[in-house]
Scaffold this active site. Structure first.
Site, mmCIF file in Angstrom:
data_model
loop_
_atom_site.group_PDB
_atom_site.id
_atom_site.type_symbol
_atom_site.label_atom_id
_atom_site.label_comp_id
_atom_site.label_asym_id
_atom_site.label_seq_id
_atom_site.Cartn_x
_atom_site.Cartn_y
_atom_site.Cartn_z
ATOM 1 N N ASP A 197 36.761 -5.203 7.485
ATOM 2 C CA ASP A 197 36.930 -3.790 7.210
ATOM 3 C C ASP A 197 35.574 -3.188 6.881
ATOM 4 O OD1 ASP A 197 38.611 -1.767 7.203
ATOM 5 O OD2 ASP A 197 39.523 -2.159 5.247
ATOM 6 N N GLU A 220 29.755 -5.599 12.812
ATOM 7 C CA GLU A 220 30.338 -4.818 11.733
ATOM 8 C C GLU A 220 29.434 -4.901 10.511
ATOM 9 O OE1 GLU A 220 33.068 -3.422 12.788
ATOM 10 O OE2 GLU A 220 34.193 -2.765 11.033
ATOM 11 N N ASP A 267 3.921 1.549 -1.176
ATOM 12 C CA ASP A 267 4.514 1.723 -2.506
ATOM 13 C C ASP A 267 3.509 2.303 -3.494
ATOM 14 O OD1 ASP A 267 6.944 0.889 -1.703
ATOM 15 O OD2 ASP A 267 6.684 -1.190 -2.345
ATOM 16 N N SER A 279 37.755 0.984 20.612
ATOM 17 C CA SER A 279 38.549 0.563 19.473
ATOM 18 C C SER A 279 39.429 -0.606 19.925
ATOM 19 C CB SER A 279 39.381 1.761 19.036
ATOM 20 O OG SER A 279 40.068 1.442 17.874
ATOM 21 N N CYS A 292 42.236 28.250 -15.801
ATOM 22 C CA CYS A 292 42.833 26.983 -16.257
ATOM 23 C C CYS A 292 41.735 25.934 -16.471
ATOM 24 C CB CYS A 292 43.826 26.503 -15.204
ATOM 25 S SG CYS A 292 44.414 24.839 -15.505
ATOM 26 N N LYS A 343 39.250 -9.636 11.242
ATOM 27 C CA LYS A 343 38.921 -8.213 11.420
ATOM 28 C C LYS A 343 38.358 -7.716 10.106
ATOM 29 C CE LYS A 343 40.618 -3.976 13.490
ATOM 30 N NZ LYS A 343 39.804 -3.094 12.692
ATOM 31 N N GLU A 382 0.837 -1.212 0.000
ATOM 32 C CA GLU A 382 0.000 0.000 0.000
ATOM 33 C C GLU A 382 0.866 1.255 0.000
ATOM 34 O OE1 GLU A 382 -2.085 -1.281 3.513
ATOM 35 O OE2 GLU A 382 -3.977 -1.394 2.434
ATOM 36 N N CYS A 416 49.122 25.674 -10.107
ATOM 37 C CA CYS A 416 48.778 26.561 -11.203
ATOM 38 C C CYS A 416 47.836 27.605 -10.631
ATOM 39 C CB CYS A 416 48.078 25.762 -12.302
ATOM 40 S SG CYS A 416 47.197 26.811 -13.462
ATOM 41 N N TYR A 472 29.834 -9.581 16.855
ATOM 42 C CA TYR A 472 30.902 -10.093 17.704
ATOM 43 C C TYR A 472 30.742 -9.809 19.190
ATOM 44 C CZ TYR A 472 32.536 -5.495 16.074
ATOM 45 O OH TYR A 472 32.613 -4.185 15.702
ATOM 46 N N ARG A 522 28.963 3.571 15.414
ATOM 47 C CA ARG A 522 29.893 3.694 16.521
ATOM 48 C C ARG A 522 30.108 5.161 16.887
ATOM 49 N NH1 ARG A 522 36.129 1.732 17.153
ATOM 50 N NH2 ARG A 522 36.612 3.801 16.416
ATOM 51 N N CYS A 561 46.942 24.584 -18.890
ATOM 52 C CA CYS A 561 46.755 25.903 -19.489
ATOM 53 C C CYS A 561 48.067 26.525 -19.974
ATOM 54 C CB CYS A 561 46.072 26.845 -18.499
ATOM 55 S SG CYS A 561 47.089 27.225 -17.077
ATOM 56 N N CYS A 567 51.937 24.885 -16.189
ATOM 57 C CA CYS A 567 50.783 24.015 -15.988
ATOM 58 C C CYS A 567 50.534 23.204 -17.267
ATOM 59 C CB CYS A 567 49.556 24.850 -15.645
ATOM 60 S SG CYS A 567 48.041 23.897 -15.667
ATOM 61 N N LYS A 596 47.381 -6.874 12.446
ATOM 62 C CA LYS A 596 47.122 -6.355 11.093
ATOM 63 C C LYS A 596 48.131 -6.942 10.108
ATOM 64 C CE LYS A 596 44.194 -2.711 11.620
ATOM 65 N NZ LYS A 596 44.250 -1.492 10.928
ATOM 66 N N GLU A 637 39.064 -13.912 15.492
ATOM 67 C CA GLU A 637 38.020 -13.603 14.506
ATOM 68 C C GLU A 637 38.650 -12.739 13.425
ATOM 69 O OE1 GLU A 637 35.266 -11.195 16.688
ATOM 70 O OE2 GLU A 637 35.016 -12.717 18.229
ATOM 71 N N LYS A 655 41.016 -12.215 21.032
ATOM 72 C CA LYS A 655 40.329 -11.814 22.263
ATOM 73 C C LYS A 655 40.508 -12.869 23.345
ATOM 74 C CE LYS A 655 36.781 -9.481 19.571
ATOM 75 N NZ LYS A 655 35.406 -9.482 19.082
HETATM 76 S S1 IVH Z 1 35.599 -6.250 18.749
HETATM 77 C C1 IVH Z 1 36.035 -3.902 22.488
HETATM 78 N N1 IVH Z 1 35.790 -7.820 16.662
HETATM 79 O O1 IVH Z 1 37.340 -2.870 14.300
HETATM 80 C C2 IVH Z 1 36.346 -4.437 21.155
HETATM 81 N N2 IVH Z 1 35.840 -5.475 16.285
HETATM 82 O O2 IVH Z 1 39.547 -1.239 15.195
HETATM 83 C C3 IVH Z 1 35.300 -4.049 20.199
HETATM 84 N N3 IVH Z 1 36.028 -4.806 13.953
HETATM 85 O O3 IVH Z 1 35.434 -0.797 16.405
HETATM 86 C C4 IVH Z 1 35.435 -4.517 18.852
HETATM 87 N N4 IVH Z 1 36.060 -6.838 13.115
HETATM 88 O O4 IVH Z 1 34.303 -1.780 14.274
HETATM 89 C C5 IVH Z 1 35.761 -6.554 17.097
HETATM 90 N N5 IVH Z 1 35.913 -9.314 14.919
HETATM 91 C C6 IVH Z 1 35.891 -8.063 15.343
HETATM 92 C C7 IVH Z 1 35.971 -6.957 14.453
HETATM 93 C C8 IVH Z 1 35.950 -5.676 14.986
HETATM 94 C C9 IVH Z 1 36.090 -5.549 12.836
HETATM 95 C C10 IVH Z 1 36.063 -3.326 13.964
HETATM 96 C C11 IVH Z 1 35.124 -2.701 14.964
HETATM 97 C C12 IVH Z 1 36.011 -1.974 15.923
HETATM 98 C C13 IVH Z 1 37.215 -1.719 15.087
HETATM 99 C C14 IVH Z 1 38.424 -1.473 15.953
#
Ligand code: IVH
Length: 671
Positions: free
Chosen positions: A115, A172, A35, A80, A435, A113, A33, A430, A224, A135, A415, A412, A318, A111, A294
């Site tokens: 992006d 995430e 839509d 973080s 330009c 990480k 409805e 420039c 997570y 966040r 131009c 440049c 990393k 786990e 962790k």
């Molecule tokens: S745990 C207290 N687990 O990375 C710890 N974070 O650089 C809270 N992220 O803010 C985060 N994969 O947005 C956790 N397996 C994972 C993750 C993860 C990606 C992100 C998350 C965090 C950031 C920190």
């Protein structure tokens, strides 16, 4: 029925239903409805385009248009994670953990990480109402519920156990590589700005004001962590003994958890998994930049605690960015929107981290000299977070005989006017306003997504418009002759009309986006926001001098100087005047009162406040409807006192005026 009247009716009905659906979770009609209402509106507007306005829900491709995001305070804050880049750092982490707990071996969970973008999903006891919050700065995030609701893998409700009153699930939000590539492909076709990487695409998509676009973006979720609260808001801590157990529960409840989650008896096992994953991670359909390690036991986690930024029980490992070897075939110099000349290497195409690379930025003259980069050189390249990779180093042993050092052109390349390099600056520039490349880049920037956001004005269209003389500067965008526009290559009447609507809509974007688009050096999105909070309109900003500007929190001397210089220039003042004449809104939304939380209250501000100037504090107060006065009297409701408050504190004490600090003020403002 009068079409105009019906259009108005439809608009207000749609707005009402959107509010009920997205914000109040009590939809009154079905999606079908809803839509139908939207389609009827779209049909009428197409038939009677003169009734089409920029704020119509049809211009936001349908519903889910929230005004601005409201905020939500995370409890506990979303921290973080500390990073490590080698085994040594990770072993040190393990040592710290063991020492802290007085143990010789500690269990860990690893786990991937991902992006993406951190998200907090807040479920309340009925199990029905869901709130989704970014966040943000870790303490306070933006409420993006409307957009979170359209992400398929986000459970819209969850099963609660008896004593549970509220549950916060954190995870995430991310975009799969294939979906990211398809999205960029589509954007390329439409001549829209591409996203630099899946992370940016996910973050951009989730913070859109239009959930319907978010819905199309194919976002995904991995969770997570889980925090459970009782009726009094106290955290219930004894539900799970370990992180691993909690992840399993999350899965059971229907929350997606990464398939690559593993439990380890000790740090040696962790290292083995880190090495194994380094090989496997590119096979995953999404980008990962490391592995999160962790401590498994929750009692251990609690014992270790956290600093203000990181938990002491977690560490991210990393991976080093991948590198590839290739050859520099040429070095070209590009002209940016403020005239900066940037040398770019044309590379023999090479495959790196999932895509083929044929260009790398060389940044500036000094960088080329430092690394002694020459045409013909074999080089190592590396992909950072952006689309354009960088040259890490030259493989000197492979340098062909006769390769000459590169020298920056003194004119440049667009131009032909002489370029200049100011003292203390790395870039050649420039300075010719006319330009052509500069003008093109400036206009493309002006209409780009982060600025005026005008869809349909891609490079090839703008190039044609410049060639034909339709455009000379940014203001001309608002006085296009659409009959002529329709005749451009790849245009036609329909596209020209869409462009007209996009341009009309953009007129109302307001001061922040306008400022971000003007190409004032050093003024990006953030500075534009700060300035538009401080000044009610571009006119007010134009009259501010450098000193005043640099007294604003977050506006440094460089920005202050650049803004003052920009508006001192008669040409630029003329540009603003023309924009106004053409109906472009130069006023700030941000400086309107945000709320009426302090309505009728009078404040006196004294002393040094942490992180904000007295003027800014006053601004916070007036924006929320409060008043400020210079001295304490019987009429004063509050004295906002920082350190070294002086005599006003005594006055306030004598008169029994309530004395507060910045945290209390923020609380009153609901921040
Ligand atoms: S745990 C207290 N687990 O990375 C710890 N974070 O650089 C809270 N992220 O803010 C985060 N994969 O947005 C956790 N397996 C994972 C993750 C993860 C990606 C992100 C998350 C965090 C950031 C920190």
């Amino acid at each position: 029925m009068d079409p105009r009247k019906r259009i108005e009716e439809l608009k207000s009905a749609i707005a009402r239903h959107e509010k009920a659906y997205y914000l109040e979770d009590r939809p009154e009609i079905t999606d079908v409805e809803f839509d139908a209402l939207l389609r009827e509106l779209g049909g009428l507007e197409e038939k009677y385009p003169r009734f089409l306005t920029a704020d119509s829900p049809s211009q936001k491709v349908g519903g889910g248009v929230s005004e601005k995001f409201s905020t939500y305070k995370h409890n506990p804050p979303m921290l973080s994670i500390d990073n490590s880049y080698n085994e040594e750092d990770l072993l040190k982490f393990d040592e710290r953990v063991k020492k802290g707990l007085g143990k010789t071996e500690v269990e860990y969970v690893t786990e991937p990480k991902i992006d993406g973008l951190g998200i907090n999903l807040v479920y309340s006891s009925s199990g029905r109402r869901l709130k989704g919050v970014t966040r943000g700065d870790g303490e306070t995030g933006e409420d993006i519920t409307g957009n979170v609701l359209v992400i398929k893998s986000v459970p819209k409700s969850m099963t609660f156990e008896k004593s549970w009153n509220q549950v916060e699930i954190r995870g995430e939000i991310f975009m799969q590589r294939s979906d990211f590539e398809a999205l960029n492909e589509e954007r390329r076709k439409n001549e829209e700005q591409e996203f630099a990487n899946p992370r940016n695409a996910a973050a951009g998509s989730v913070r859109l004001l239009d959930s319907n676009v978010t819905k199309e973006r194919k976002l995904q979720l991995f969770c997570y962590s889980m925090y459970i609260f009782d009726e009094k808001g106290a955290s219930i801590e004894n539900v799970f003994k370990t992180h691993f157990e909690m992840l399993q529960k999350l899965r059971e409840l229907g929350f997606p958890v990464s398939e690559r989650v593993k439990k380890h008896k000790n740090v040696d096992e962790v290292l083995k998994e880190i090495w194994a994953f380094e090989k496997d991670r590119h096979k995953l359909p999404y980008d990962t930049d490391g592995m999160v390690v962790k401590v498994n036991g929750f009692a251990d986690q609690r014992e270790l605690g956290a600093t203000s930024k990181f938990p002491r029980w977690a560490m991210a490992y990393k991976y080093a960015p991948e590198q590839a070897e290739t050859v520099i075939e040429d070095i070209v110099v590009q002209v940016g929107r403020v005239g900066t000349l940037t040398p770019v290497a044309k590379l023999k195409p090479v495959f790196l981290s999932g895509s083929t690379i044929s260009r790398a930025t060389l940044h500036n003259e000094d960088e080329i000299k430092k690394k002694d980069i020459r045409v013909g050189d074999s080089v190592l390249i590396e992909k950072g977070g952006e689309i354009i990779p960088k040259v890490v180093s030259v493989i000197i042993s492979k340098r062909p005989r006769g390769a000459k050092p590169f020298s920056m052109p003194t004119n440049c390349p667009s131009c032909g006017q002489p370029a200049t390099r100011a003292e203390g600056e790395a870039a050649w520039r420039c300075v010719n306003r006319a330009c052509p490349d500069q003008r093109l880049e400036a206009i493309l920037h002006f209409v780009s997504r982060d600025a005026m956001d005008i869809e349909g004005l891609g490079p090839s269209t703008v190039v044609q418009m410049l060639e034909k003389g339709f455009l000379n500067d940014c203001a001309d965008v608002f006085r296009l002759d659409y009959a002529k526009v329709a005749e451009l290559e790849k245009m036609g009447e329909k596209s020209a009309d869409n462009l007209r609507i996009a341009v009309e809509t953009a007129k109302g974007r307001g001061m922040q986006r306008l400022l971000a688009g003007l190409g004032i050096r050093h003024v990006g999105e953030r500075a534009a926001l700060v300035l538009s909070r401080r000044y009610a309109s571009v006119d007010d900003l134009m009259n501010a001098d450098e000193e005043e500007l640099s007294s604003i929190f977050e506006i440094g001397p460089k920005i202050a100087q650049s803004v003052a210089e920009f508006f001192k220039d008669a040409e630029n003042r003329k540009l603003i005047a023309r924009l106004k004449e053409l109906g472009v809104n130069v006023k700030s939304d941000a400086s309107k009162p945000d709320s009426q939380a302090l309505q009728g209250k009078t404040f006196v501000v004294t002393g040094t406040l942490e992180g904000v100037s007295r003027n800014e504090a006053k601004e916070l107060i007036t924006r929320a409807g409060g008043k400020t006065a210079g001295s304490v009297s019987k009429k004063t409701d509050y004295l906002l006192a920082g350190s070294e408050p002086g005599g006003k504190l005594d006055d306030a004490r004598k008169l029994g005026v309530k004395i507060i600090g910045l945290p209390q003020l923020r609380e009153m403002l609901g921040e």
